[in-house]
Design a protein around this motif. Structure first.
Motif, mmCIF file in Angstrom:
data_model
loop_
_atom_site.group_PDB
_atom_site.id
_atom_site.type_symbol
_atom_site.label_atom_id
_atom_site.label_comp_id
_atom_site.label_asym_id
_atom_site.label_seq_id
_atom_site.Cartn_x
_atom_site.Cartn_y
_atom_site.Cartn_z
ATOM 1 N N SER A 1 48.020 96.422 11.429
ATOM 2 C CA SER A 1 46.814 95.819 10.850
ATOM 3 C C SER A 1 46.906 94.306 10.844
ATOM 4 C CB SER A 1 46.597 96.325 9.431
ATOM 5 O OG SER A 1 47.606 95.835 8.592
ATOM 6 N N LYS A 2 48.114 93.766 11.033
ATOM 7 C CA LYS A 2 48.291 92.319 11.036
ATOM 8 C C LYS A 2 47.549 91.683 12.213
ATOM 9 C CE LYS A 2 52.192 89.227 10.227
ATOM 10 N NZ LYS A 2 53.650 89.175 10.174
ATOM 11 N N LEU B 1 56.027 93.298 -2.035
ATOM 12 C CA LEU B 1 54.581 93.156 -2.235
ATOM 13 C C LEU B 1 54.269 93.560 -3.669
ATOM 14 C CD1 LEU B 1 53.491 94.780 1.091
ATOM 15 C CD2 LEU B 1 53.002 92.447 0.449
ATOM 16 N N LYS B 2 53.657 92.673 -4.424
ATOM 17 C CA LYS B 2 53.397 92.943 -5.836
ATOM 18 C C LYS B 2 52.192 93.867 -5.963
ATOM 19 C CE LYS B 2 55.424 88.611 -7.074
ATOM 20 N NZ LYS B 2 55.158 87.193 -7.304
ATOM 21 N N THR B 3 52.302 94.786 -6.888
ATOM 22 C CA THR B 3 51.240 95.780 -7.020
ATOM 23 C C THR B 3 50.486 95.668 -8.336
ATOM 24 O OG1 THR B 3 52.908 97.307 -7.827
ATOM 25 C CG2 THR B 3 52.306 97.476 -5.521
ATOM 26 N N ASN C 1 57.418 99.626 8.339
ATOM 27 C CA ASN C 1 56.023 99.731 7.902
ATOM 28 C C ASN C 1 55.133 99.419 9.085
ATOM 29 O OD1 ASN C 1 53.581 99.724 6.673
ATOM 30 N ND2 ASN C 1 54.155 98.360 5.009
ATOM 31 N N ARG D 1 48.464 90.099 -5.443
ATOM 32 C CA ARG D 1 48.740 91.514 -5.644
ATOM 33 C C ARG D 1 47.993 92.325 -4.579
ATOM 34 N NH1 ARG D 1 50.691 88.767 -9.181
ATOM 35 N NH2 ARG D 1 51.454 89.446 -11.192
ATOM 36 N N GLU E 1 60.226 97.067 0.683
ATOM 37 C CA GLU E 1 60.294 97.939 1.840
ATOM 38 C C GLU E 1 61.057 97.239 2.953
ATOM 39 O OE1 GLU E 1 56.287 98.475 2.973
ATOM 40 O OE2 GLU E 1 56.054 96.406 3.626
ATOM 41 N N ILE F 1 52.006 100.466 9.540
ATOM 42 C CA ILE F 1 50.606 100.221 9.163
ATOM 43 C C ILE F 1 50.385 98.721 8.970
ATOM 44 C CG2 ILE F 1 48.839 100.763 7.472
ATOM 45 C CD1 ILE F 1 50.511 103.221 6.726
ATOM 46 N N TYR F 2 51.354 98.091 8.317
ATOM 47 C CA TYR F 2 51.211 96.660 8.035
ATOM 48 C C TYR F 2 51.252 95.843 9.316
ATOM 49 C CZ TYR F 2 51.963 92.383 5.338
ATOM 50 O OH TYR F 2 51.840 91.142 4.775
ATOM 51 N N LYS G 1 45.429 92.548 5.332
ATOM 52 C CA LYS G 1 46.282 93.474 6.059
ATOM 53 C C LYS G 1 46.413 94.757 5.263
ATOM 54 C CE LYS G 1 48.882 89.580 7.096
ATOM 55 N NZ LYS G 1 50.133 88.930 6.819
ATOM 56 N N GLN G 2 46.249 95.865 5.946
ATOM 57 C CA GLN G 2 46.439 97.157 5.299
ATOM 58 C C GLN G 2 47.920 97.345 5.047
ATOM 59 O OE1 GLN G 2 43.682 99.052 4.631
ATOM 60 N NE2 GLN G 2 44.980 100.322 3.355
ATOM 61 N N ALA H 1 43.911 91.435 11.616
ATOM 62 C CA ALA H 1 43.607 90.422 10.613
ATOM 63 C C ALA H 1 43.573 89.035 11.236
ATOM 64 C CB ALA H 1 44.643 90.479 9.504
ATOM 65 N N LYS I 1 61.011 102.529 1.630
ATOM 66 C CA LYS I 1 60.275 101.710 0.667
ATOM 67 C C LYS I 1 60.409 102.352 -0.709
ATOM 68 C CE LYS I 1 55.703 103.773 0.566
ATOM 69 N NZ LYS I 1 55.823 104.904 1.456
ATOM 70 N N ASP J 1 55.966 93.504 -14.393
ATOM 71 C CA ASP J 1 55.443 93.283 -13.049
ATOM 72 C C ASP J 1 56.063 94.286 -12.090
ATOM 73 O OD1 ASP J 1 53.683 91.257 -13.479
ATOM 74 O OD2 ASP J 1 55.212 89.703 -13.345
ATOM 75 N N ILE K 1 56.338 96.759 -4.559
ATOM 76 C CA ILE K 1 56.912 97.653 -3.562
ATOM 77 C C ILE K 1 57.882 96.818 -2.750
ATOM 78 C CG2 ILE K 1 56.435 98.967 -1.462
ATOM 79 C CD1 ILE K 1 53.689 99.572 -2.633
#
Lengths: 182, 61
Positions: free
Chosen positions: A125-126, A98-100, A119, B41, A114, A121-122, B52-53, A129, A33, A109, A112
Motif C-alpha cells: 500500500s506504500k 505503530l501506535k494504536t 508486513n 496513531r 512488527e 500489506i504495508y 498506508k494500509q 500512497a 507482530k 499507550d 503494534i
C-alpha cells in the motif's frame, strides 16, 4: 540522578526484565507482530535488533549467543531459518512501531511492533500512497498549467513574433562571436 | 504538619474548582474515512496510517 541512564527498567527487577524481554522477543520472532505498550516495544526494539543482526551470520557461535538471550529453541530456529534470509541486506531498522491508541483500564499507550519485512500489506500500500501524494503536489503545481493555458489563449501572432526575435538574436550572437574566435 | 483550622465551605471548594476543566485532545480526521483520531496513531476504523494500509480492519480492532 538519572542523567544518561537510557534504559527503561519497566518497574521490574533485572531478572524479571530480562525474562520479559526474552519472552517478547520470542513472541515477535514467531508471530512477526505483537501488540504491546509503547514503553515495552521501545525496549524490545533495543533488545531484538542486535539479535537479528547477529542472526545474519549463521554459525554455531552466533546461534549459541542468540540462544543465551532467547532461552528457547523454537524462536532461534525461526530467527535463523525464516527471519534472517528475509531481512537480507537491511542495515538495521528491522522493526516498526505503530501506535494504536490507549488501553482501557490503565490508559497506557498501546502499539503494534512488527518485523518490517513481514508486513506485505504495508509495503504494497506504500507505493499506492506515494502516487496519491504526487497527485496532490501536482495540484500545488497548478500554476504551470495555468500559464500554459495563458499561452494558448494569447494570440498566435505574438508568439510567432517572439520566436522570430529570438532566432534573430541568436543569429546576431553567432555572427558576433565568430570574428572574435578567428 | 498542616492542620486545617476551619472547615472550607462549599463555595470555597467550588470556586477553587472553577479552573479545573478537562482538555480536549487534538484530533485529526482520517484522510481515508474521516474518522477522528489522535495524531500519530493508526486509524481505529479503517486501519490506515499516513495513507498506508497497515492491517486488515478486523486485525486492528
Amino acid at each position: 540522578m538519572r542523567h544518561g541512564k537510557k534504559n527503561n527498567h519497566l518497574s521490574r527487577t533485572a531478572s524479571h526484565r530480562s525474562a520479559l524481554l526474552a519472552n517478547m522477543a520470542s513472541s515477535l520472532i514467531l508471530h512477526k507482530k505483537i501488540a504491546t505498550t509503547v514503553a515495552k516495544a521501545k525496549e524490545l526494539r533495543k533488545y531484538i535488533e542486535p539479535l537479528i543482526t547477529k542472526a545474519k551470520t549463521d554459525s554455531t557461535h552466533s546461534r549459541r549467543t542468540v540462544f543465551s538471550y532467547l532461552k528457547y529453541k523454537d524462536p532461534v530456529i525461526a530467527l535463523f531459518g525464516e527471519v534472517a534470509p528475509k531481512v537480507g541486506d537491511r542495515p538495521g531498522g528491522y522493526t516498526r512501531i505503530l501506535k494504536t491508541g490507549v488501553r482501557l483500564g490503565d490508559n497506557s499507550d498501546m502499539c503494534i511492533i512488527e518485523l518490517v519485512d513481514f508486513n506485505e500489506i504495508y509495503t504494497t500500500s506504500k507505493k499506492a500512497a506515494t502516487t496519491k501524494t504526487r497527485r496532490s503536489r501536482k495540484g500545488t503545481g497548478a500554476t504551470t498549467t495555468t500559464t500554459a493555458k495563458k499561452v494558448e489563449t494569447a494570440p498566435a501572432a505574438t508568439t510567432t513574433d517572439e520566436v522570430v526575435d529570438t532566432t534573430a538574436e541568436e543569429v546576431t550572437d553567432t555572427t558576433e562571436t565568430t570574428p572574435t574566435e578567428e | 504538619m498542616p492542620h486545617p483550622k476551619r472547615r472550607h465551605s462549599k463555595q470555597r471548594r467550588d470556586k477553587r474548582r472553577t479552573h479545573d476543566n478537562a482538555i480536549m485532545p487534538t484530533l485529526m480526521l482520517c484522510p481515508n474515512c474521516g474518522t477522528p483520531n489522535l495524531y500519530h496513531r493508526i486509524c481505529s476504523s479503517c486501519g490506515q496510517y499516513r495513507h498506508k494500509q497497515v492491517y486488515e480492519v478486523a486485525q486492528t480492532a
